[in-house]
Every structure is written in C-alpha cells, then in structure tokens.
Design a protein around this motif. Structure first.
Motif, short mmCIF file in Angstrom:
data_model
loop_
_atom_site.label_atom_id
_atom_site.label_comp_id
_atom_site.label_asym_id
_atom_site.label_seq_id
_atom_site.Cartn_x
_atom_site.Cartn_y
_atom_site.Cartn_z
N ASN A 109 0.81 -1.22 0.00
CA ASN A 109 0.00 0.00 0.00
C ASN A 109 0.85 1.28 0.00
O ASN A 109 0.47 2.28 0.59
N GLN A 110 1.98 1.22 -0.67
CA GLN A 110 2.85 2.38 -0.85
C GLN A 110 2.78 2.76 -2.34
O GLN A 110 3.75 2.65 -3.08
N VAL A 111 1.60 3.19 -2.74
CA VAL A 111 1.31 3.42 -4.16
C VAL A 111 2.21 4.49 -4.79
O VAL A 111 2.68 4.29 -5.92
N PRO A 112 2.48 5.63 -4.12
CA PRO A 112 3.39 6.60 -4.76
C PRO A 112 4.77 5.99 -5.06
O PRO A 112 5.34 6.24 -6.12
N GLU A 113 5.30 5.19 -4.13
CA GLU A 113 6.59 4.54 -4.35
C GLU A 113 6.49 3.51 -5.48
O GLU A 113 7.42 3.34 -6.26
N CYS A 114 5.34 2.84 -5.55
CA CYS A 114 5.10 1.87 -6.62
C CYS A 114 5.14 2.56 -7.98
O CYS A 114 5.83 2.11 -8.90
N ARG A 115 4.43 3.68 -8.10
CA ARG A 115 4.43 4.43 -9.36
C ARG A 115 5.84 4.91 -9.71
O ARG A 115 6.28 4.81 -10.85
N ALA A 116 6.55 5.41 -8.70
CA ALA A 116 7.92 5.89 -8.93
C ALA A 116 8.82 4.76 -9.42
O ALA A 116 9.64 4.94 -10.32
N GLN A 117 8.66 3.59 -8.83
CA GLN A 117 9.47 2.43 -9.24
C GLN A 117 9.12 2.01 -10.66
O GLN A 117 10.00 1.67 -11.45
N PHE A 118 7.83 2.05 -11.01
CA PHE A 118 7.44 1.74 -12.39
C PHE A 118 8.06 2.75 -13.36
O PHE A 118 8.49 2.40 -14.45
N ARG A 119 8.12 4.02 -12.97
CA ARG A 119 8.74 5.03 -13.84
C ARG A 119 10.23 4.73 -14.03
O ARG A 119 10.75 4.81 -15.15
N LYS A 120 10.92 4.35 -12.95
CA LYS A 120 12.34 3.98 -13.06
C LYS A 120 12.50 2.77 -13.99
O LYS A 120 13.42 2.73 -14.80
N LEU A 121 11.59 1.82 -13.83
CA LEU A 121 11.64 0.62 -14.66
C LEU A 121 11.47 0.98 -16.14
O LEU A 121 12.21 0.49 -17.00
N MET A 122 10.52 1.85 -16.42
CA MET A 122 10.28 2.24 -17.82
C MET A 122 11.42 3.10 -18.36
O MET A 122 11.68 3.08 -19.56
#
Length: 134
Positions: free
Chosen positions: A91-104
């Motif tokens: 439930n750390q959605v902002p960190e999840c989105r940030a990690q997906f951005r790094k991945l992309m």
C-alpha cells in the motif's frame, strides 16, 4: 639393474606428481556480480512470496543499485518489477508508481502482461506511471 629400480620408481612418482591439473579459474567479476544479483533477487522473492513485502523491498534495496547494475538485463528488470509490486501490495502506491517510472526509464519497451494489468493495485499504478512518462 636392481639398484636402479627404486630410483626409477621414485622419479616416476615425482613426474606423476608434477602433472596435476591446474586449479580452476576464479569466477569472473561479471559472473560473480550476476550470482550476487540472482541471490539477492531470490531472497527478495522468497520474502514477497511469504507476504513480507517490507523485507522484499529492503532486500532489494540492501543490494543497492550496484548489485543490479552489473546484472544481466533480465535479472535487473525482474528486481525492479518485484520492487514495484512489493510497494504496491504494501500500500505504498506513490513509491510503486515511482518504481514503475524507473523501470520504464531503464527498459523503455517494458509493459505488464494482460493479467498483471488487471491487478487492482499495480495495474492502475502502472497506468498512472505510464501516463506520467509521456
């Protein structure tokens, strides 16, 4: 001739002892880096599978970027994806989105599978990260 036999036998033993196989080569730095990265990823995956998402995240981060920098691309991608998923289910959605951005950023052609896109937490987080990327 009898007196030469012990000397000949001793010489043969010495020569046989000198023809040992060389020791194996030490692991190459690239292979060692990949082994460390795979081992770190496996420990993080085990923590994730056991529902300990915080431990999965800290395991992936404990290696730091350096562990996965030298890893094969597939290992690096798997680690980054697991970190994103771990943030999402913790439930750390902002960190999840940030990690997906790094991945992309690291893997511009990365996309979730159809089944993964349907996940109620990381599917929307991934789509939001994708929109922010444009």
């Amino acid at each position: 001739m009898k007196s030469c036999l012990p000397a000949l036998a001793f010489t043969l033993v010495l020569v046989a002892g000198c023809t040992t196989t060389p020791p194996p080569e030490p692991p190459q730095p690239e292979r060692l880096s990949q082994q460390v990265a795979r081992s770190t990823l496996e420990r993080a995956q085990q923590a994730y599978d056991e529902g300990d998402y915080a431990k999965a995240i800290t395991t992936l981060k404990s290696g730091g970027v350096s562990v996965f920098e030298a890893a094969e691309p597939a290992t690096r991608l798997d680690a980054m994806k697991l970190e994103a998923f771990s943030y999402c289910v913790a439930n750390q959605v902002p960190e999840c989105r940030a990690q997906f951005r790094k991945l992309m950023d690291a893997f511009p052609n990365f996309d979730l599978t159809v089944a993964e896109r349907k996940h109620p937490v990381w599917g929307p987080a991934f789509e939001a990260a994708k929109r922010m990327k444009r």
